[in-house]
Design an enzyme around this catalytic site. Structure first.
Site, mmCIF file in Angstrom:
data_model
loop_
_atom_site.group_PDB
_atom_site.id
_atom_site.type_symbol
_atom_site.label_atom_id
_atom_site.label_comp_id
_atom_site.label_asym_id
_atom_site.label_seq_id
_atom_site.Cartn_x
_atom_site.Cartn_y
_atom_site.Cartn_z
ATOM 1 C CE LYS A 266 -1.698 3.141 2.697
ATOM 2 N NZ LYS A 266 -1.845 4.258 1.783
ATOM 3 C CD GLU B 251 9.943 13.115 11.277
ATOM 4 O OE1 GLU B 251 8.781 12.733 11.446
ATOM 5 O OE2 GLU B 251 10.818 12.424 10.740
ATOM 6 C CB CYS C 12 12.892 9.244 7.860
ATOM 7 S SG CYS C 12 13.826 8.207 6.745
ATOM 8 C CD GLU D 138 13.363 1.053 8.916
ATOM 9 O OE1 GLU D 138 13.983 2.098 9.157
ATOM 10 O OE2 GLU D 138 13.837 -0.080 9.064
HETATM 11 P P1 NDP Z 1 2.189 8.550 7.797
HETATM 12 O O1 NDP Z 1 2.546 7.813 9.024
HETATM 13 O O2 NDP Z 1 1.099 9.545 7.854
HETATM 14 O O3 NDP Z 1 1.765 7.525 6.642
HETATM 15 C C1 NDP Z 1 2.592 6.455 6.244
HETATM 16 C C2 NDP Z 1 1.742 5.404 5.571
HETATM 17 O O4 NDP Z 1 0.831 4.874 6.523
HETATM 18 C C3 NDP Z 1 0.869 5.963 4.433
HETATM 19 O O5 NDP Z 1 0.781 5.012 3.414
HETATM 20 C C4 NDP Z 1 -0.462 6.168 5.133
HETATM 21 O O6 NDP Z 1 -1.576 6.178 4.271
HETATM 22 C C5 NDP Z 1 -0.496 4.956 6.030
HETATM 23 N N1 NDP Z 1 -1.453 5.071 7.131
HETATM 24 C C6 NDP Z 1 -1.997 6.184 7.675
HETATM 25 N N2 NDP Z 1 -2.874 5.837 8.643
HETATM 26 C C7 NDP Z 1 -2.896 4.481 8.706
HETATM 27 C C8 NDP Z 1 -3.600 3.524 9.493
HETATM 28 N N3 NDP Z 1 -4.484 3.871 10.424
HETATM 29 N N4 NDP Z 1 -3.347 2.224 9.284
HETATM 30 C C9 NDP Z 1 -2.436 1.822 8.359
HETATM 31 N N5 NDP Z 1 -1.781 2.673 7.557
HETATM 32 C C10 NDP Z 1 -1.984 3.994 7.748
HETATM 33 O O7 NDP Z 1 3.539 9.173 7.248
HETATM 34 P P2 NDP Z 1 3.733 10.117 6.001
HETATM 35 O O8 NDP Z 1 3.280 9.445 4.751
HETATM 36 O O9 NDP Z 1 3.154 11.434 6.348
HETATM 37 O O10 NDP Z 1 5.340 10.183 5.929
HETATM 38 C C11 NDP Z 1 6.062 10.990 6.774
HETATM 39 C C12 NDP Z 1 6.587 10.237 7.987
HETATM 40 O O11 NDP Z 1 7.260 9.040 7.585
HETATM 41 C C13 NDP Z 1 7.625 11.005 8.776
HETATM 42 O O12 NDP Z 1 7.357 10.909 10.156
HETATM 43 C C14 NDP Z 1 8.944 10.300 8.452
HETATM 44 O O13 NDP Z 1 9.930 10.421 9.425
HETATM 45 C C15 NDP Z 1 8.511 8.906 8.270
HETATM 46 N N6 NDP Z 1 9.465 8.189 7.436
HETATM 47 C C16 NDP Z 1 10.316 7.294 8.017
HETATM 48 C C17 NDP Z 1 11.283 6.644 7.267
HETATM 49 C C18 NDP Z 1 12.231 5.682 7.882
HETATM 50 O O14 NDP Z 1 12.872 4.928 7.142
HETATM 51 N N7 NDP Z 1 12.380 5.651 9.188
HETATM 52 C C19 NDP Z 1 11.415 6.899 5.847
HETATM 53 C C20 NDP Z 1 10.479 7.856 5.342
HETATM 54 C C21 NDP Z 1 9.534 8.458 6.124
HETATM 55 P P3 NDP Z 1 -2.066 7.497 3.493
HETATM 56 O O15 NDP Z 1 -1.893 7.100 2.087
HETATM 57 O O16 NDP Z 1 -3.491 7.713 3.866
HETATM 58 O O17 NDP Z 1 -1.203 8.627 3.920
#
Ligand code: NDP
Length: 499
Positions: free
Chosen positions: A186, A392, A295, A261
């Protein structure tokens, strides 16, 4: 590229889900439209899948895994499929990069670099598919041989964020496939294009139907269905720490394994003895890459007090030379922020910092720019307790804090809920090694910033997550170990006396 982008603006790209080897629309027929953040024009339409689509994708993955065709396939066969996908990524690098840039607004050269690095990851995972093996114990006595089998964990859900769509997926998907797992992917609802394009490459490469299923949709529908499903054995989640907590709660249902992650607030530590110009460049790169929506962004600058003022001023000077503009323009280093909500969050965080007593050295004036372009911003006079030093921000904002000595630098670096990465700038080997060993973070760069290699693992300490992706550890993450106790020769003992 401008011509090609114009054609996409006129006729946005249409995508379909990939389930059981078929390309399909969402069952309820809904569509998610995506505008280019830099241009404000529609570029993509994906299926707005619901829980029912997610359940169909999970069922396809479960069926394919239980049938065992991929799970028990010869590693060389799995490697061949993965290598062919790597080739498709290279062949289609221009198209993929354009989609990535239009959906995320990252500069085109960066998108192209990410696609080519993604291809490297598919190739590397292909190699691992052939060397993955268990173990044997020939030391358990003459009538016993112990086998340790390394088996695929089962059905894996991969949920990814919007910032590095194809790259983050490629740090996980080929490793899960190399291990023999079946997968449901997803991608983020904002940047699903390249993940959905991958379905075609997997099919052309000969991946058996149902082994990889890719569906677009929102987190509350598709993501939550994956987390909740008893048919999913593991979820590799990349995203915010907030949603990471949701994943932990949902995983309790069937005690599924989680690899998480999550967020970061990584320090760049600059000692007075380092090559200052190189450090300035590296600090800027770490803070502004992908508009700071990264991130592992180096979003805290810890600089030795004796050089802090001069370093900060030179940093601001060099930042003025960093070109912010249309991500299709090859001279741009900084594009637009992913969407209005994220842009407003960045602006609010900077305002909070100023309210708390931080001083803007440069940037922080988004109203002077059009659209969603947020200028690189340096905040001085930051104290460890302020929110700009702890939260962050996920934008091009750097919080500067001077330190007195090595101990204080390490103390500040570790004074965070996160532990994803750190950057250390020094010519003193002893300081470099001490920092590398004592900073609690998954990755430490010394006199360098952000270079990546498929061989090296990535992941976080503390609230940045758990589990490791890439490297040989990346494939092991998607496996279970099983011990087989193999008796040899006649049975010398009986459990029931007198038998
Ligand atoms: P989110 O946590 O908002 O979303 C990440 C994914 O989770 C998206 O596909 C999102 O769907 C999905 N999601 C949201 N709600 C749910 C739920 N209830 N159940 C299951 N899946 C869900 O992060 P962002 O997309 O806003 O990305 C930014 C964040 O990601 C930052 O905090 C960053 O640090 C972190 N990140 C970490 C990395 C790492 O390797 N440690 C790498 C890159 C980013 P939807 O399509 O609706 O948004």
């Amino acid at each position: 590229m401008f011509d090609q982008a114009e054609r996409i603006f006129e006729a946005p790209l249409q995508y379909r889900n990939f389930i059981s080897g078929e390309f399909t629309d969402a069952l309820e027929g809904g569509v998610i439209s995506r505008e280019s953040p830099a241009h404000g024009r529609m570029v993509s339409q994906y299926p707005a899948s619901t829980r029912a689509d997610a359940e169909a994708a999970i069922a396809a993955a479960r069926e394919s895994f239980d049938a065992g065709r991929w799970a028990f396939a010869y590693g060389g066969e799995r490697a061949k499929v993965l290598r062919e996908v790597a080739q498709s990524l290279r062949r289609n690098a221009d198209d993929l990069a354009l989609v990535e840039t239009l959906e995320t607004s990252k500069p085109l050269a960066a998108s192209r670099g990410e696609v080519l690095f993604a291809a490297e990851l598919w190739d590397y995972a292909a190699g691992l598919a052939r060397i993955l093996h268990g173990d044997s114990h020939n030391t358990l006595g003459e009538d016993m041989l112990g086998l340790v089998l390394r088996e695929p964990i089962g059905v894996v859900g991969i949920i990814t964020p919007w910032n590095f769509p194809l790259l983050i997926l490629s740090e996980r998907l080929p490793f899960a496939l190399a291990a023999g797992c079946s997968v449901v992917v997803k991608p983020s609802e904002f940047t699903s294009g390249t993940a959905l394009m991958l379905g075609r490459y997997l099919k052309d490469a000969g991946l058996p139907d149902g082994v990889c299923n890719i569906i677009a949709g929102t987190g509350d529908q598709v993501g939550q269905a994956i987390l909740d499903s008893p048919d999913v054995d593991m979820v590799a989640f990349t995203g915010s720490t907030r949603v990471g907590r949701v994943a932990i709660a949902a995983s309790a249902g069937n005690i599924k394994k989680l690899s998480l992650e999550l967020g970061g607030k990584s320090p760049s530590i600059v000692f007075a003895d380092c090559d200052q110009e190189a450090a300035i460049d590296g600090v800027i790169k770490a803070a502004t890459i992908n508009m700071g929506e990264c991130c592992i962004a180096g979003s805290r600058l810890l600089v030795e007090a004796s050089v802090a003022e001069a370093f900060q001023n030179r940093l601001a000077e060099r930042l003025q030379e960093l070109r912010m503009g249309d991500p299709l323009d090859p001279t741009s280093r900084i594009g637009a922020i992913i969407n209005r909500a994220q842009f407003d969050r960045i602006a609010e965080s900077v305002r909070d910092g100023v309210r708390d007593g931080a001083r803007i050295v440069c940037g922080g004036d988004p109203e002077n720019h059009r659209g969603l372009f947020y200028p690189p911003t340096v905040l001085a006079d930051v104290k460890p307790g302020m929110s700009v030093a702890r939260q962050e921000i996920f934008g091009p904002v750097l919080a500067v804090m001077p330190f007195g000595d090595l101990e204080e630098a390490i103390g500040f670096a570790n004074d965070s809920d996160y532990g994803l990465a750190a950057y250390v700038w020094t010519n003193d080997l002893s300081k470099a090694l001490t920092c590398s060993r004592r900073i609690r973070a998954g990755r430490v760069w010394v006199n360098s910033a952000l270079q990546g290699y498929p061989e090296l693992p990535l992941g976080g300490f503390k609230q940045s997550g758990n589990g490791r992706e890439t490297g040989r550890y990346g494939i092991e993450e998607y496996t279970e170990l099983k011990s087989v106790h193999l008796h040899i020769g006649p049975q010398a003992e009986r459990w029931v006396e007198g038998a």
